[in-house]
Design a protein around this motif. Sequence first.
Motif, PDB file in Angstrom:
ATOM      1  N   ARG A   1       0.834  -1.204   0.000  1.00  0.00           N
ATOM      2  CA  ARG A   1       0.000   0.000   0.000  1.00  0.00           C
ATOM      3  C   ARG A   1       0.873   1.261   0.000  1.00  0.00           C
ATOM      4  O   ARG A   1       0.590   2.219  -0.709  1.00  0.00           O
ATOM      5  CB  ARG A   1      -0.935  -0.003   1.204  1.00  0.00           C
ATOM      6  N   GLU A   2       1.933   1.232   0.774  1.00  0.00           N
ATOM      7  CA  GLU A   2       2.847   2.373   0.815  1.00  0.00           C
ATOM      8  C   GLU A   2       3.493   2.606  -0.551  1.00  0.00           C
ATOM      9  O   GLU A   2       3.616   3.751  -1.013  1.00  0.00           O
ATOM     10  CB  GLU A   2       3.926   2.139   1.870  1.00  0.00           C
ATOM     11  N   LEU A   3       3.893   1.513  -1.222  1.00  0.00           N
ATOM     12  CA  LEU A   3       4.498   1.639  -2.543  1.00  0.00           C
ATOM     13  C   LEU A   3       3.495   2.172  -3.560  1.00  0.00           C
ATOM     14  O   LEU A   3       3.833   3.018  -4.396  1.00  0.00           O
ATOM     15  CB  LEU A   3       5.036   0.279  -2.997  1.00  0.00           C
ATOM     16  N   ALA A   4       2.259   1.661  -3.502  1.00  0.00           N
ATOM     17  CA  ALA A   4       1.223   2.119  -4.437  1.00  0.00           C
ATOM     18  C   ALA A   4       0.945   3.602  -4.253  1.00  0.00           C
ATOM     19  O   ALA A   4       0.737   4.337  -5.235  1.00  0.00           O
ATOM     20  CB  ALA A   4      -0.048   1.301  -4.250  1.00  0.00           C
ATOM     21  N   LEU A   5       0.932   4.060  -3.007  1.00  0.00           N
ATOM     22  CA  LEU A   5       0.713   5.486  -2.738  1.00  0.00           C
ATOM     23  C   LEU A   5       1.901   6.327  -3.217  1.00  0.00           C
ATOM     24  O   LEU A   5       1.731   7.383  -3.815  1.00  0.00           O
ATOM     25  CB  LEU A   5       0.490   5.699  -1.243  1.00  0.00           C
ATOM     26  N   ARG A   6       3.098   5.830  -2.960  1.00  0.00           N
ATOM     27  CA  ARG A   6       4.296   6.591  -3.315  1.00  0.00           C
ATOM     28  C   ARG A   6       4.415   6.772  -4.825  1.00  0.00           C
ATOM     29  O   ARG A   6       4.851   7.819  -5.302  1.00  0.00           O
ATOM     30  CB  ARG A   6       5.537   5.878  -2.779  1.00  0.00           C
TER      31      ARG A   6
ATOM     32  N   GLY B   1      -7.045   0.838  -6.683  1.00  0.00           N
ATOM     33  CA  GLY B   1      -6.885   2.006  -5.836  1.00  0.00           C
ATOM     34  C   GLY B   1      -5.465   2.042  -5.303  1.00  0.00           C
ATOM     35  O   GLY B   1      -4.518   2.248  -6.048  1.00  0.00           O
ATOM     36  N   ASN B   2      -5.315   1.793  -3.992  1.00  0.00           N
ATOM     37  CA  ASN B   2      -3.983   1.734  -3.388  1.00  0.00           C
ATOM     38  C   ASN B   2      -3.645   0.345  -2.864  1.00  0.00           C
ATOM     39  O   ASN B   2      -2.700   0.191  -2.096  1.00  0.00           O
ATOM     40  CB  ASN B   2      -3.883   2.749  -2.245  1.00  0.00           C
TER      41      ASN B   2
END
Length: 251
Positions: free
Chosen positions: A68-73, A224-225
């Motif tokens: 999730r952190e990678l997808a957001l970044r 999404g994320n």
Amino acid sequence: MRRLLITLSLCLFGLNANAQNFSDMTPDQRTAFGEAVRSYLLENPEVVMEAVAILQERESQAAVNNDRELALRYQSQLNDDGYSFVGGNPDGTINLVEFIDYRCGYCRRAHAEVRALVAANDDIRYVIKEFPILGEDSVVASRAALAVLVNDGEEVYYKMNDLLMTFEGPYNDATLEDMALEAGADPVRMAELMNTPLITDMIANNRALAQRIQITGTPTFVFGNQMVRGYVSPDVMNALLEDARDALPQQ
């Protein structure tokens, strides 16, 4: 397993679960401690399985959080790189990104299911990332698809993508020309563009992005994320879509 047993042992005997406590023991204390743990586990073997399950759950959740952190970044590169196909509803509130390889059996299995999901939900903005990783045949197919996208547009690309994903034979000049004609593309222009630096850079950029977000296989989805590595059933896809909707800011 050794790390698990040490952690389990320290927890069982009321110690802070870290390797430093164990290393601070004297040799005699370690021996006594080990014998006590062994006796306990022999008498209560179910504890090991419970601890394994807890550890696996924690590691799984950590992997989800990392994804999730990678997808957001990297959401801008995932959703709006400026060259990948965008279908479904271009103004949709849910970004569904799929990394594909035309020779990937699981991509082929998911192909019709993903298209059905996109067709049935007008809030999906569907992005396809060409990510050929299964040999030269995969690269040739992706080059052809991207050449069609560049020259003939997204509607024709979507038809070409379908033909490439469902085709059972080898990709060569003749079969690619036939598919281009069937899709409504210009086969001569496709052949001219396939091996240009423009197409090479598109594939290289996708590979670089995949490396940054730790994608090594296909299909990989980002709802999404939430990143999903590998094939999932239509029911799971629908559940992921609902999760992505729930995560949207409330109007």
